[in-house]
Design an enzyme around this catalytic site. Structure first.
Site, short mmCIF file in Angstrom:
data_model
loop_
_atom_site.label_atom_id
_atom_site.label_comp_id
_atom_site.label_asym_id
_atom_site.label_seq_id
_atom_site.Cartn_x
_atom_site.Cartn_y
_atom_site.Cartn_z
CE LYS A 48 -3.52 2.79 0.79
NZ LYS A 48 -4.39 3.16 -0.34
CB SER A 49 0.64 4.56 -1.59
OG SER A 49 0.78 4.20 -2.94
CG LEU A 76 -2.60 8.18 0.74
CD1 LEU A 76 -1.89 9.52 0.74
CD2 LEU A 76 -1.63 7.08 0.31
CB CYS A 141 -2.63 9.58 -4.20
SG CYS A 141 -4.08 9.43 -3.15
CG ASN A 206 -3.19 5.52 -9.19
OD1 ASN A 206 -4.23 4.97 -8.82
ND2 ASN A 206 -2.28 5.97 -8.35
CB SER A 207 -7.98 4.84 -9.91
OG SER A 207 -7.41 5.65 -8.92
CB THR A 283 -10.92 -3.61 -9.73
OG1 THR A 283 -10.70 -2.21 -9.63
CG2 THR A 283 -12.38 -3.92 -9.48
C1 DHB Z 1 -5.16 6.12 -2.59
C2 DHB Z 1 -5.68 5.96 -3.87
C3 DHB Z 1 -4.82 5.92 -4.95
O1 DHB Z 1 -5.24 5.75 -6.22
C4 DHB Z 1 -3.47 6.03 -4.75
O2 DHB Z 1 -2.65 6.00 -5.79
C5 DHB Z 1 -2.95 6.18 -3.47
C6 DHB Z 1 -3.82 6.22 -2.39
C7 DHB Z 1 -6.07 6.17 -1.44
O3 DHB Z 1 -7.14 6.80 -1.51
O4 DHB Z 1 -5.70 5.62 -0.39
#
Ligand code: DHB
Length: 309
Positions: A48-49, A76, A141, A206-207, A283
Site C-alpha cells: 500500500k502507498s 491513504l 493519488c 493509476n485509477s 479491482t
Molecule cells: C489512494 C488511492 C490511490 O489511487 C493512490 O494511488 C494512493 C492512495 C487512497 O485513496 O488511499
C-alpha cells in the site's frame, strides 16, 4: 513465431518468475494481506502507498464495485512507512519474491523525509534495504482533497524526481506510478521529464481520478469527498493499454508495469502486446482474492500456447 515478450523477465537485476502481481492499494495494507500475496502465485508484491505516519484513512464506505468498475477514496489508510520497510524481514526468510515499497508522502517534504530515513545508515532501525527491491514513488493519488496529482504537473514531477535522486542516487531501484494521461501532448511532455532520470520502471495507470458512481438507491456509492473517487476495473482498460503503448514507444528502454482493468488472461496478453514487462491486478484482486493470480496465469498460458507452433 519469436516471442515478443518474456514471461520471466529481469528488471535491473531483479528476477521475476512470472509477470502478474498486485496493484498498490489492493490487498496490501496489513501484515496478513501482504503474507497472503507472498504465499500466492503473484510474481512480486507491492505495498500500500505509505505516508510517514500511520493513517486511518477516509470514512467508510470508501470502496464500491460493480461488474464493470470500482470506485475508491481510501484516503491513504496505511500503517506508516516503517511498517512497510520492515515487513519483508520475516517473510523473505521463507519466500523470496521481489518486494516493491510504494511511497506517497502528502507533500514533497514527506517523501524526502521517508527516503532520508530509509537511506540513513546510522539510523537505528530494523529494516534492511536489500530486502526492498524497488521503491515506487506514487505520483498519482487522486483522493487527497487540496492535493493535486503530482504526475499532472510537469514542474512538480521534475522537482520531486530531482530531490529523490539527490538522496537515493544509484543506491536503490526507483520507479514511478503514473496517473492516466489522455492527451497526446501530455505523453511527450511527461516522457521527456521521466527520461532525465534512470528510473527502474514506470507503472501505469493509476485509477481515473474523481469519478462518481451511484449506489442501488441512487445515492453516492462512497462516503468521502462528496462521493468522488478513483475509478478502476474493466472500464479503464482502454486507457491502461494506451498509456502503456505510448510510453513504451516514447521510453523504449524503460520497463513498464501495466495496470488497469485486467479481468482475464486475454487482458494480460493485450498488455504484453502493448509493451508491458509485468502487469498489476487491482479491482479484480479485491473482488476475487489472491487466487486470481493462478487463474490469470493459467488463462494467459493457454493463449500463449495457441501462439506457438
Ligand atoms: C489512494 C488511492 C490511490 O489511487 C493512490 O494511488 C494512493 C492512495 C487512497 O485513496 O488511499
Amino acid at each position: 513465431m519469436a516471442d515478443i515478450y518474456n514471461l520471466s523477465p529481469t528488471i535491473n537485476g531483479v528476477k521475476f518468475n512470472n509477470i502478474i502481481m498486485n496493484a498498490s492499494g489492493c490487498h496490501c495494507t496489513t501484515n496478513d494481506e501482504l503474507d497472503e500475496l507472498f504465499k500466492s502465485d503473484a510474481c512480486a508484491v507491492v505495498s500500500k502507498s505509505c505516508t510517514y505516519d500511520k493513517h486511518i484513512g477516509n470514512p467508510q464506505p470508501r470502496y464500491y464495485d460493480t461488474d464493470l468498475l470500482s470506485i475508491n477514496s481510501t484516503g491513504l489508510a496505511n500503517e506508516g512507512y516503517k511498517f512497510y520497510a520492515e515487513y519483508p524481514n520475516i517473510i523473505k526468510q521463507s519466500i523470496n519474491k521481489p518486494y516493491f515499497m510504494s511511497i506517497a508522502g502528502l507533500k514533497l517534504h514527506e517523501n524526502i523525509k521517508i527516503l532520508q530515513e530509509l537511506f540513513d545508515n546510522d539510523n537505528d532501525t530494523q529494516y534492511d534495504m536489500k530486502l526492498i527491491d524497488f521503491i515506487e514513488v506514487n505520483l498519482s493519488c487522486p483522493n487527497i482533497p487540496g492535493k493535486p496529482q503530482i504526475g499532472y504537473d510537469l514542474e512538480s514531477t521534475d522537482n520531486i524526481l530531482t530531490s529523490i535522486y539527490e538522496i537515493v542516487g544509484d543506491k536503490a531501484n526507483i520507479g514511478v506510478k503514473l496517473p492516466p494521461y489522455f492527451d497526446i501532448q501530455q505523453f511527450g511532455n511527461i516522457a521527456d521529464i521521466l527520461n532525465k532520470y534512470n528510473l527502474s520502471h514506470i507503472t501505469c495507470i493509476n485509477s481515473l481520478g474523481n469519478g462518481f458512481v451511484f449506489d442501488d438507491d441512487y445515492g453516492p456509492s462512497i462516503k468521502p469527498n462528496n462521493g468522488y473517487g478513483g475509478i478502476g476495473g474493466a472500464v479503464v482498460k482502454p486507457f491502461g493499454l494506451s498509456n502503456v503503448r505510448q510510453f513504451h514507444k516514447l521510453l523504449p528502454n524503460t520497463p513498464i508495469i501495466g495496470c488497469g482493468g485486467i479481468v482475464t488472461g486475454r487482458d494480460v496478453y493485450e498488455y504484453l502486446l502493448c509493451g508491458a514487462s509485468l502487469v498489476q491486478i487491482g479491482t479484480q484482486l479485491v473482488k476475487e482474492g489472491p487466487s486470481v493470480f493462478s487463474r490469470l496465469s493459467t488463462e494467459l498460458n493457454s493463449i500463449i500456447d495457441t501462439k506457438k507452433y
